[in-house]
Write an enzyme that holds these catalytic residues in place. Structure first.
Site, PDB file in Angstrom:
ATOM      1  N   MET A   1      41.882  -9.546 -13.388  1.00 36.33           N
ATOM      2  CA  MET A   1      42.283 -10.872 -13.839  1.00 36.33           C
ATOM      3  C   MET A   1      43.262 -11.495 -12.851  1.00 36.33           C
ATOM      4  O   MET A   1      43.600 -10.895 -11.835  1.00 36.33           O
ATOM      5  CB  MET A   1      42.913 -10.782 -15.228  1.00 36.33           C
ATOM      6  CG  MET A   1      41.920 -10.452 -16.334  1.00 36.33           C
ATOM      7  SD  MET A   1      42.645 -10.676 -17.966  1.00 36.33           S
ATOM      8  CE  MET A   1      41.291 -10.106 -18.981  1.00 36.33           C
ATOM      9  N   CYS A   2      43.762 -12.671 -13.157  1.00 39.43           N
ATOM     10  CA  CYS A   2      44.626 -13.437 -12.279  1.00 39.43           C
ATOM     11  C   CYS A   2      46.094 -13.140 -12.573  1.00 39.43           C
ATOM     12  O   CYS A   2      46.428 -12.376 -13.469  1.00 39.43           O
ATOM     13  CB  CYS A   2      44.350 -14.925 -12.470  1.00 39.43           C
ATOM     14  SG  CYS A   2      42.599 -15.359 -12.373  1.00 39.43           S
ATOM     15  N   GLN A   3      46.989 -13.751 -11.792  1.00 36.22           N
ATOM     16  CA  GLN A   3      48.412 -13.659 -12.073  1.00 36.22           C
ATOM     17  C   GLN A   3      49.032 -15.045 -11.996  1.00 36.22           C
ATOM     18  O   GLN A   3      48.587 -15.908 -11.238  1.00 36.22           O
ATOM     19  CB  GLN A   3      49.105 -12.702 -11.113  1.00 36.22           C
ATOM     20  CG  GLN A   3      48.706 -11.255 -11.330  1.00 36.22           C
ATOM     21  CD  GLN A   3      49.842 -10.278 -11.083  1.00 36.22           C
ATOM     22  OE1 GLN A   3      50.980 -10.634 -10.792  1.00 36.22           O
ATOM     23  NE2 GLN A   3      49.530  -9.000 -11.210  1.00 36.22           N
ATOM     24  N   HIS A  77      49.520 -19.621  -8.842  1.00 37.01           N
ATOM     25  CA  HIS A  77      48.451 -18.786  -9.381  1.00 37.01           C
ATOM     26  C   HIS A  77      47.762 -18.055  -8.245  1.00 37.01           C
ATOM     27  O   HIS A  77      47.533 -18.626  -7.179  1.00 37.01           O
ATOM     28  CB  HIS A  77      47.437 -19.691 -10.105  1.00 37.01           C
ATOM     29  CG  HIS A  77      46.307 -18.994 -10.781  1.00 37.01           C
ATOM     30  ND1 HIS A  77      45.154 -18.632 -10.121  1.00 37.01           N
ATOM     31  CD2 HIS A  77      46.134 -18.612 -12.074  1.00 37.01           C
ATOM     32  CE1 HIS A  77      44.324 -18.056 -10.971  1.00 37.01           C
ATOM     33  NE2 HIS A  77      44.883 -18.027 -12.169  1.00 37.01           N
ATOM     34  N   ASN A 108      45.435 -17.120 -16.972  1.00 35.72           N
ATOM     35  CA  ASN A 108      45.079 -15.734 -16.698  1.00 35.72           C
ATOM     36  C   ASN A 108      44.348 -15.187 -17.915  1.00 35.72           C
ATOM     37  O   ASN A 108      44.886 -15.220 -19.026  1.00 35.72           O
ATOM     38  CB  ASN A 108      46.341 -14.910 -16.411  1.00 35.72           C
ATOM     39  CG  ASN A 108      46.112 -13.412 -16.532  1.00 35.72           C
ATOM     40  OD1 ASN A 108      45.020 -12.918 -16.286  1.00 35.72           O
ATOM     41  ND2 ASN A 108      47.135 -12.690 -16.936  1.00 35.72           N
TER      42      ASN A 108
END
Length: 253
Positions: A1-3, A77, A108
């Site tokens: 996933m993203c941060q 991001h 996220n």
């Protein structure tokens, strides 16, 4: 996933320290190498930088780390693509206009089979679930209020809207209109406030220590919100799952 990374400050502040550590997670110390972006509010104006390259290797990110832009609200991001291809239009943060103000959003998490009904005023440009969720939030806020409401009213409306999205999956996000910053946690989000008396901080992802007492004034204050703590020697507080916080001038309100 993203941060995610957000700064909400009492006075215009640069994000060089936090952004430098954060960028390393975009392909160097972590695998979020599918694009990045950062938005700086300046009064009613907005500077937005996005790239589909990895943050750790991006020349634009390198420039921003060495050219500190000051802002009271900053949203950044780094992306690990899950829904939507790696492309410029799918890089966060996303922006829209509502009530004559810029709004910035970064997400996220994954929202499975999420295709809300959207009218013509708010449509996604890319193919991510994140941008669809942002467009839907903007659409529903516009339906709920005829003009720009107070931060308190906006927070109340967001608390009613968020459960309609979270039933589709994970919805960690940052949202700002330049006046306030809203942070919602589904699974993982942390925060702290740097204020007087300031102390030293050491990045986890980069060899850099700053003594904030040497570079800040007593009236300076910055709330930092991030997916995973950036520093090894500061006291970070974890959000509770399902928690929504709003920050104004570096303070939780």
């Amino acid at each position: 996933m993203c941060q995610l990374l957000g700064l909400n400050c009492a006075t215009p502040t640069d994000a060089s320290f936090s952004f430098t550590g954060f960028c390393q997670r975009g392909g160097a110390t972590d695998h979020h190498a599918d694009g990045w972006g950062i938005a700086f509010f300046e009064g009613r104006g907005l500077r937005l930088f996005i790239d589909h390259e990895s943050a750790a290797n991006s020349r634009m990110a390198e420039f921003l780390r060495s050219y500190p832009l000051k802002s009271k609200n900053i949203v950044a991001h780094v992306r690990k693509a899950t829904i939507g291809e790696v492309s410029l239009e799918n890089a966060h943060p996303f922006t829209r206009e509502l009530w004559g103000r810029h709004w910035v959003f970064a997400h996220n998490g994954d929202l499975k089979d999420y295709f809300p009904k959207l009218h013509s005023a708010f449509r996604p440009v890319g193919t991510t679930d994140s941008e669809r969720a942002f467009c839907w939030l903007m659409q529903e806020l516009a339906k709920s209020h005829a003009s720009l409401p107070s931060v308190e009213e906006l927070t109340h409306t967001l608390r009613e809207l968020i459960p309609q999205v979270t039933r589709f999956g994970t919805f960690n996000f940052l949202l700002s209109n330049g006046e306030a910053m809203w942070a919602h946690c589904s699974t993982k989000l942390h925060w702290l406030v740097r204020q007087y008396p300031f102390s030293k901080a050491t990045l986890m992802d980069h060899d850099w220590t700053v003594n904030f007492a040497e570079v800040n004034q007593p009236g300076d204050r910055a709330a930092v919100i991030v997916t995973t703590p950036l520093t090894s020697d500061e006291q970070w507080t974890a959000f509770e799952p399902g928690e929504l916080k709003v920050f104004v001038d570096g303070v939780v309100v």
